[in-house]
Write a protein that holds these residues in place. Structure first.
Motif, PDB file in Angstrom:
ATOM      1  N   ARG A 160       0.815  -1.208   0.000  1.00  0.00           N
ATOM      2  CA  ARG A 160       0.000   0.000   0.000  1.00  0.00           C
ATOM      3  C   ARG A 160       0.855   1.266   0.000  1.00  0.00           C
ATOM      4  NH1 ARG A 160      -4.927  -0.463   0.547  1.00  0.00           N
ATOM      5  NH2 ARG A 160      -5.255   1.549   1.533  1.00  0.00           N
ATOM      6  N   ILE A 161       2.088   1.140   0.454  1.00  0.00           N
ATOM      7  CA  ILE A 161       2.916   2.330   0.626  1.00  0.00           C
ATOM      8  C   ILE A 161       4.171   2.157  -0.207  1.00  0.00           C
ATOM      9  CG2 ILE A 161       4.192   3.687   2.292  1.00  0.00           C
ATOM     10  CD1 ILE A 161       2.184   2.250   4.319  1.00  0.00           C
TER      11      ILE A 161
ATOM     12  N   TYR B  97       8.101   6.707   1.378  1.00  0.00           N
ATOM     13  CA  TYR B  97       7.145   6.522   2.458  1.00  0.00           C
ATOM     14  C   TYR B  97       7.421   5.211   3.177  1.00  0.00           C
ATOM     15  CZ  TYR B  97       4.075  10.253   0.834  1.00  0.00           C
ATOM     16  OH  TYR B  97       3.547  11.455   0.505  1.00  0.00           O
TER      17      TYR B  97
ATOM     18  N   ILE C 268       8.023   4.474   7.083  1.00  0.00           N
ATOM     19  CA  ILE C 268       7.133   3.604   7.850  1.00  0.00           C
ATOM     20  C   ILE C 268       7.927   2.471   8.501  1.00  0.00           C
ATOM     21  CG2 ILE C 268       5.395   1.812   7.526  1.00  0.00           C
ATOM     22  CD1 ILE C 268       4.242   4.515   7.973  1.00  0.00           C
TER      23      ILE C 268
ATOM     24  N   ILE D 263      -1.960   5.070   8.373  1.00  0.00           N
ATOM     25  CA  ILE D 263      -1.299   5.015   7.068  1.00  0.00           C
ATOM     26  C   ILE D 263      -1.806   3.814   6.273  1.00  0.00           C
ATOM     27  CG2 ILE D 263       0.920   4.626   5.943  1.00  0.00           C
ATOM     28  CD1 ILE D 263       0.385   7.434   6.895  1.00  0.00           C
TER      29      ILE D 263
ATOM     30  N   ALA E  73      -4.812   2.701   6.373  1.00  0.00           N
ATOM     31  CA  ALA E  73      -6.108   3.073   5.833  1.00  0.00           C
ATOM     32  C   ALA E  73      -5.964   4.133   4.759  1.00  0.00           C
ATOM     33  CB  ALA E  73      -7.014   3.575   6.955  1.00  0.00           C
ATOM     34  N   LYS E  74      -5.053   5.089   4.985  1.00  0.00           N
ATOM     35  CA  LYS E  74      -4.836   6.160   4.005  1.00  0.00           C
ATOM     36  C   LYS E  74      -3.342   6.257   3.707  1.00  0.00           C
ATOM     37  CE  LYS E  74      -6.902  10.127   3.929  1.00  0.00           C
ATOM     38  NZ  LYS E  74      -7.718  10.104   2.716  1.00  0.00           N
ATOM     39  N   PRO E  75      -2.876   5.542   2.684  1.00  0.00           N
ATOM     40  CA  PRO E  75      -1.432   5.459   2.435  1.00  0.00           C
ATOM     41  C   PRO E  75      -0.767   6.803   2.161  1.00  0.00           C
ATOM     42  CG  PRO E  75      -2.620   3.868   1.121  1.00  0.00           C
ATOM     43  CD  PRO E  75      -3.635   4.743   1.744  1.00  0.00           C
ATOM     44  N   LEU E  76      -1.518   7.793   1.747  1.00  0.00           N
ATOM     45  CA  LEU E  76      -0.891   9.076   1.420  1.00  0.00           C
ATOM     46  C   LEU E  76      -1.030  10.085   2.553  1.00  0.00           C
ATOM     47  CD1 LEU E  76      -2.070   9.228  -2.239  1.00  0.00           C
ATOM     48  CD2 LEU E  76       0.268   8.973  -1.468  1.00  0.00           C
TER      49      LEU E  76
END
Lengths: 388, 365
Positions: free
Chosen positions: A127-128, A132, A136, B349, B351-354
């Motif tokens: 997802r990232i 980023y 993370i 993050i 839930a909302k990656p950005l």
């Protein structure tokens, strides 16, 4: 043809086929490291700190290999490696001290655990993306570090966890550093061969494709999900094995070791050496960790402890006090020199040689080969005259 | 002291209920789609907003409103510092597409210089506040120049640079500068004065008093003024337009006559100066050390991630939430407060990656 010449050519070819085999270099480096231990065993006086430097560097190479698959092949930047290595050390320390499980069983359990952790982080990475992900994973590493510090019943908190004996064949045994060193060299070669086979296989090529263009790779039928998870699993397994080896070798672990600085150093080693080649990782680890452990940390400049400098100072009786102070302050600045050296090295490599030291080595080798060819040609011209 | 059991139960329950609501609405109303639609995004935004307010509600219930307000007042300094540092990081991210790990150490370099300036001027009859402001300005100028130097002499000169490569360069710079600081400034302990050494200010609130240190109040004012200046510059000046153009597409901006090199260099310099001010404020009169900005640096990244790197206001919200939440969770579990906050950021993050306020940037294949 004369059978004797035939035999000689055949032998030569046989020898060449051995040296040209891709495994030859890797096994050679294992043999070299083993011979260091052998030299010490037969009585050559190698200081303990040098042996320790070699041992630790081997462990860091193993961790770096997993990291290189992640960064150099799958193109996923992670700053969480330190936390995973820390998990490995605490797993061995705690399980051995408390439950008396055999080390083999602990390794198997840790690999299973690492696969699960790797899968979780891999799912996060789906997802990232990009930088980023680095941040993370850094956060993940910070969480793990908090756990190492605060879960006192398991990790003994900030005092660090000590492990005196290992369990082998169902019995507590004290295993000498020499034995662990030998085992490290063997495991290092096995891990290198494993990595080599992964990166030369379709898996490695699929990861490389994914790194260069995810969409193109998907269009070619490469499953991003599958290979990302795989890359994270491999990196985590390597990190945990590195942690277990670290604990078996040093017998002590403390949360401050597994901080951001360790992840950054590892990243530096992989980048400085060249993230896409095994030799690059080996070179980079020796450059960043080995040089520091074996050279910088051992230099003694204070006149009280270094005879050569004391003698040198004695030649200038009128400046003794000033010079003593000068050398003492130099000693204080030495650890800083490591920092500056590593930093400048990283910056220069990224600026001018993105392929790392390995690429530099290849360039130099190419230049040398060309030079030799030219000299040979010149000599032929001198001897037999210019071609018509 | 506090009954944390109720808090934990409601905490977990709230996450589960909201997840359940999301799944229910998603499957029954929107149906599954391969890509997220606008409606789904709105649902997620709403649910996360609801959850954060539930979280604060639970904390108010646990600690009492006075406790929460006092905690926020205590963390005003941390918020000011973090918002300055995070804005610097975001500014560089926008123009150079890289995460600047050297932000903190450049700032530390500046504040060491500031300490030397303050020592030199200490006997010249200036008041404490003037002295501190001169020191802060000196530190900011040095960090400004250093940021400029990094971009002009290192980042710009490197061949075949990628954004991960730039990241690596900043990591190398962390090592080099943290080695250079003791060489240049020596080992002796230095310190910078606070902006004010006065007594804590008492603000009446619900019959009791909320106290704020004057240093924190000054820091808050300085941060607000600087950020307001920066945002109006971004909004109304040619440089700001250039930054926005460079951020959206560097090549095209260059073709349209924007001097992208100057814009980038200025962004690095301004980010350095913001960091310098932040480092001066966080030193808070204590002795300086090479690693004094490390925690701020990590939290700055986290704040950027939480708020989303695509805007400037999101990261500031992030830099408010992180110190305040970690201080509030201190009442719930004093060992795990930091880990809890990082865990919550991780969940958000996922839930909302950005990030909370992040916008998706369309990418050409």
């Amino acid at each position: 043809m004369d059978p004797r010449t035939l035999l000689a050519t055949r032998r030569k070819n046989q020898w060449r086929s051995i040296t040209n085999h891709p495994y030859f270099g890797f096994i050679l480096i294992g043999a070299l490291l083993l011979s260091v231990q052998l030299l010490q065993n037969i009585g050559v006086d190698i200081p303990t700190s040098i042996m320790r430097a070699f041992g630790l560097t081997m462990i860091y190479i193993i961790i770096g290999l997993g990291f290189a698959i992640l960064l150099g092949y799958a193109g996923l930047a992670s700053l969480g490696t330190a936390g995973f290595v820390g998990i490995g050390t605490y797993a061995l320390g705690y399980l051995t001290n408390q439950s008396g499980l055999s080390i083999g069983l602990i390794v198997v359990l840790s690999i299973l655990g690492a696969v699960v952790i790797g899968a979780i982080v891999g799912f996060i990475s789906l997802r990232i993306e990009g930088m980023y992900l680095a941040i993370i994973t850094l956060g993940l590493s910070e969480i793990l570090n908090e756990i190492f510090k605060n879960a006192v019943p398991i990790t003994n908190g900030t005092n660090g966890l000590e492990m005196q004996q290992l369990v082998l064949f169902g019995k507590y045994m004290t295993i000498s550093k020499e034995t662990v060193f030998t085992a490290l060299a063997v495991i290092l070669v096995i891990m290198i061969l494993f990595t080599y086979n992964i990166i030369k296989s379709p898996t490695g090529r699929a990861m490389l494709a994914m790194k260069n263009s995810e969409s193109a790779a998907q269009a070619m039928g490469v499953s991003v999900l599958c290979y990302r998870l795989l890359a994270f699993m491999i990196a985590t397994v390597f990190a945990l094995i590195g942690g277990i080896l670290y604990m078996a070798y040093i017998n002590f672990t403390i949360p401050t070791t597994w901080s951001l600085a360790f992840s950054l150093n590892l990243l530096a080693a992989v980048i400085v050496g060249g993230s896409r080649s095994i030799w690059g990782i080996v070179m980079g680890s020796f450059m960043i960790f080995g040089l520091d452990l074996a050279v910088f940390q051992r230099i003694v400049l204070t006149p009280d402890r270094n005879e050569a400098i004391a003698r040198f100072i004695a030649q200038f009786p009128e400046h003794t006090e000033n010079m003593t102070r000068f050398f003492n302050s130099l000693q204080g600045l030495l650890p800083i020199a490591t920092y500056i050296f590593n930093g400048v090295l990283i910056i220069l490599v990224v600026m001018f040689y993105p392929g790392g030291l390995y690429q530099l080595f290849l360039t130099i080798k190419q230049k040398v080969v060309q030079g030799i060819k030219k000299i040979k040609h010149d000599w032929m011209v001198k001897r037999y005259g210019q071609d018509a | 002291m506090f009954d944390t059991k109720v808090f934990w139960n409601s905490f977990i329950l709230s996450i589960l209920v909201l997840l359940f609501v999301y799944v229910l609405v998603d499957t029954l109303v929107f149906r599954k789609r391969s890509k997220r639609t606008d409606k789904q995004n709105k649902l997620i935004n709403g649910l996360i907003g609801l959850w954060i307010s539930i979280l604060f509600g639970l904390l108010v219930d646990l600690i009492s409103l006075y406790g929460v307000v006092q905690t926020i007042a205590d963390k005003i300094l941390a918020f000011s510092v973090l918002s300055l540092a995070t804005t610097g990081i975001v500014l560089i991210f926008k123009t150079s597409i890289t995460t600047n790990f050297a932000q903190g150490i450049v700032a530390t370099f500046g504040v060491f210089f500031a300490a030397n300036v303050v020592t030199r001027f200490s006997n010249s009859g200036l008041t404490g506040l003037q002295l501190a402001l001169i020191g802060m300005a000196a530190g900011a100028v040095v960090s400004f120049l250093m940021g400029l130097f990094i971009d002009v002499a290192i980042i710009r000169k490197s061949k075949y640079i990628t954004s991960v490569g730039k990241q690596m360069i900043t990591m190398g710079l962390v090592l080099v500068i943290s080695g250079l600081i003791p060489v240049i400034y020596g080992i002796p302990t230095l310190s910078v004065p606070r902006l004010s050494y006065g007594d804590a200010i008492q603000i009446p609130f619900q019959g009791t008093f909320v106290s704020i240190t004057p240093h924190a109040l000054y820091a808050f004012v300085i941060a607000i003024v600087l950020l307001a200046l920066l945002f109006s510059a971004l909004r109304f000046t040619k440089w700001g337009l250039g930054v926005r153009a460079t951020a959206s597409n560097e090549t095209v901006a260059g073709m349209m006559g924007v001097n992208t090199r100057l814009i980038t260099a200025l962004s690095w310099a301004i980010a350095g100066a913001l960091g310098g001010v932040a480092a001066y404020l966080i030193a808070e009169g204590g002795s300086l050390s090479v690693g004094m900005m490390t925690a701020t640096q990590v939290n700055g990244f986290m704040a950027g991630i939480l708020g989303g790197f695509s805007g400037f206001l999101g990261p500031i919200v992030g830099s408010f939430l992180i110190p305040v939440l970690s201080a509030l969770f201190f009442y719930v579990s004093f060992l795990w407060s930091n880990a809890l906050v990082y865990g919550i950021i991780l969940l958000i993050i996922l839930a909302k990656p950005l990030g909370l306020f992040g916008k998706k940037i369309a990418k050409k294949v």
